[in-house]
Motif scaffolding. Structure first.
Motif, short mmCIF file in Angstrom:
data_model
loop_
_atom_site.label_atom_id
_atom_site.label_comp_id
_atom_site.label_asym_id
_atom_site.label_seq_id
_atom_site.Cartn_x
_atom_site.Cartn_y
_atom_site.Cartn_z
N ASN A 22 -10.45 -28.67 -13.00
CA ASN A 22 -9.61 -28.50 -11.95
C ASN A 22 -9.01 -29.49 -11.08
O ASN A 22 -8.31 -29.33 -10.09
CB ASN A 22 -10.44 -27.48 -10.94
CG ASN A 22 -10.89 -26.34 -11.60
OD1 ASN A 22 -12.09 -26.23 -12.10
ND2 ASN A 22 -10.38 -25.25 -12.03
N GLY A 23 -9.69 -30.66 -11.05
CA GLY A 23 -9.14 -31.56 -10.15
C GLY A 23 -10.20 -31.58 -8.91
O GLY A 23 -10.86 -30.52 -8.45
N HIS B 41 -3.87 -32.05 -4.50
CA HIS B 41 -4.27 -31.17 -3.50
C HIS B 41 -4.54 -31.57 -2.23
O HIS B 41 -4.69 -30.76 -1.19
CB HIS B 41 -5.42 -30.57 -3.86
CG HIS B 41 -5.21 -29.84 -5.19
ND1 HIS B 41 -4.85 -28.21 -5.05
CD2 HIS B 41 -5.44 -29.76 -6.46
CE1 HIS B 41 -4.30 -27.78 -6.38
NE2 HIS B 41 -5.06 -28.73 -7.10
N ALA B 42 -4.35 -32.83 -1.87
CA ALA B 42 -4.48 -33.45 -0.63
C ALA B 42 -3.29 -33.51 -0.03
O ALA B 42 -3.25 -34.56 0.90
CB ALA B 42 -5.48 -34.67 -0.47
N HIS C 65 -9.83 -31.79 -5.39
CA HIS C 65 -9.60 -31.05 -4.34
C HIS C 65 -9.34 -29.50 -4.84
O HIS C 65 -9.57 -28.62 -3.86
CB HIS C 65 -8.14 -31.55 -3.78
CG HIS C 65 -8.38 -32.57 -2.88
ND1 HIS C 65 -9.30 -32.83 -1.63
CD2 HIS C 65 -7.97 -33.86 -3.20
CE1 HIS C 65 -9.20 -34.22 -1.36
NE2 HIS C 65 -8.70 -34.86 -2.21
N ALA C 66 -9.35 -29.29 -6.04
CA ALA C 66 -9.23 -27.83 -6.50
C ALA C 66 -10.44 -27.29 -6.85
O ALA C 66 -10.87 -26.17 -7.44
CB ALA C 66 -8.25 -27.65 -7.56
N THR D 158 -5.07 -36.04 -15.31
CA THR D 158 -5.63 -35.17 -14.31
C THR D 158 -4.98 -33.51 -14.97
O THR D 158 -4.20 -33.58 -15.67
CB THR D 158 -5.34 -35.13 -12.94
OG1 THR D 158 -3.94 -34.84 -12.86
CG2 THR D 158 -5.66 -36.61 -12.37
N PRO D 159 -5.80 -32.84 -14.33
CA PRO D 159 -5.31 -31.15 -14.73
C PRO D 159 -4.29 -30.85 -13.75
O PRO D 159 -4.23 -29.43 -13.55
CB PRO D 159 -6.69 -30.41 -14.60
CG PRO D 159 -7.67 -31.10 -13.81
CD PRO D 159 -7.09 -32.32 -13.70
N MET D 160 -3.42 -31.67 -12.93
CA MET D 160 -2.53 -31.38 -12.16
C MET D 160 -1.11 -30.69 -12.56
O MET D 160 -0.82 -29.89 -11.92
CB MET D 160 -2.11 -32.86 -11.73
CG MET D 160 -1.29 -32.71 -10.25
SD MET D 160 -1.27 -34.79 -9.96
CE MET D 160 0.50 -34.77 -10.03
N VAL E 44 -14.47 -30.89 -11.60
CA VAL E 44 -13.50 -31.82 -11.27
C VAL E 44 -12.78 -31.95 -12.76
O VAL E 44 -11.62 -32.00 -12.60
CB VAL E 44 -14.13 -33.10 -10.62
CG1 VAL E 44 -12.86 -34.11 -10.68
CG2 VAL E 44 -14.71 -32.70 -9.43
#
Lengths: 194, 194
Positions: free
Chosen positions: B25-26, A28-29, B28-29, A113-115, B22
DNA sequence: TAAAAAAGAATGAACGTTCATTTTTAGGCA
DNA sequence: TGCCTAAAAATGAACGTTCATTCTTTTTTA
């Protein structure tokens, strides 16, 4: 044909830029504009190749996972003994994680991660089938411990991800001796102890 | 005192909300506004407790890491044998990862992404010292393989993180039998083979 | 030359952080 | 004890920025 070639190049550039930027900044960054810039493409062009940002990262994950497993199983032949086969695959995986460090880091981030969409995750898992088949054979022949594939993976393969990450962070250098030790640990933890 | 108590409650609520959001969603989300909402606090209030979003997540990481290692070493005594000590610590870690699954997932995400400051990462590592000391003793006594601490960790401890993650995803259930098998794998991979 | 590909600029939403204001707290004094 | 006040804590709204995505126009392709 020239047109198609060009398109593949652009797609590859986008995937490569995604890996590098996500590794350094997280999903997200990492703005689409930066991915576009690094791939030398307009932001709008990304949307000709991928539906949206989520699709871009999903596809990148699947691409890299496919590359990883292709490399891992490339020289494996079904007529090897279980021990030979495992040693070969283990070393190919180690090779990949150390040489294609960027790609391996990307996979690690996706897996922790939930990426990534659940569907893409499932898609990625399928590619590991040859290893599971080898273990099944090993259990039948009484060479590999009769325990869950997850445990086998956790103790024999996954530690390589950990080693790659701390090596990448500069904490220590994995040399040939370390790798031999690591392989012995891996094999000891899955083989039947006589 | 009532005032101080109240503040600690709010800080805890913020840390807890950060972990949960976190995880799902992580970093940054996860908007500050959602963290605030979940902690039942105004967004502006977060900035009375933390400098900014990065500081919030760094502090959360250090908090959780401290909790993790406190639990891991809580019942360990220096006069145990190396094997006893290792078995105890290993089981405490397994306990923590399975019972405090949310916390452990959060640590895994922090350890595999660029989410955390390098400084906070270093801070978190310090807490593992008792385990390193135990291994040093084990090597001296010829009970534990004379190999790098990183390799020992990779094969004896880290697999638990992998197991926790796939268990969380519902792929399989880690029961008592699995845990015994896992412990045997861990111990086999670090003990000196006679 | 018409269709496909690519581009840059524009758009609207979402976010981290700050600001101006209100509420709560602690404790000195009647 | 109950009231008052100044400081601390907390708030909701607002600000400025950033970003994913789309729109319109230009360039390339066959």
């Amino acid at each position: 044909m020239a047109k198609l070639q060009k398109s593949i190049d652009k797609r590859n550039a986008l995937v490569k830029a995604t890996i590098e930027l996500v590794n350094n900044n997280g999903f997200h960054a990492t703005p689409m504009s930066k991915i576009a810039k690094m791939a030398k493409v307009s932001p709008a062009t990304i949307y000709l190749y991928f539906e949206n940002k989520q699709d871009l990262v999903n596809k990148t994950y699947i691409d890299v996972k496919a590359e990883y497993t292709k490399y891992a199983f490339e020289t494996y032949k079904g007529d090897m003994t279980v021990e030979e086969g495992f040693k070969l695959i283990w070393n190919r995986i180690a090779d990949f994680k150390l040489k294609e460090c960027e790609n391996a880091m990307f996979l690690a981030q996706c897996d922790n991660t939930p990426m990534i969409d659940e569907q893409s995750r499932q898609e990625g898992i399928k590619h590991l089938q040859p290893l599971l088949d080898l273990w099944t054979r090993g259990k039948k022949e009484g060479i590999i411990k009769p325990i869950s594939d997850y445990l086998l993976y956790a103790y024999a393969i996954n530690p390589l991800s950990f080693l790659m990450i701390i090596q990448k962070r500069g904490a220590f250098q994995l040399d040939k001796t370390h790798l031999d030790e690591a392989y012995q640990s891996a094999w000891n933890s899955i083989k039947v102890i006589k």
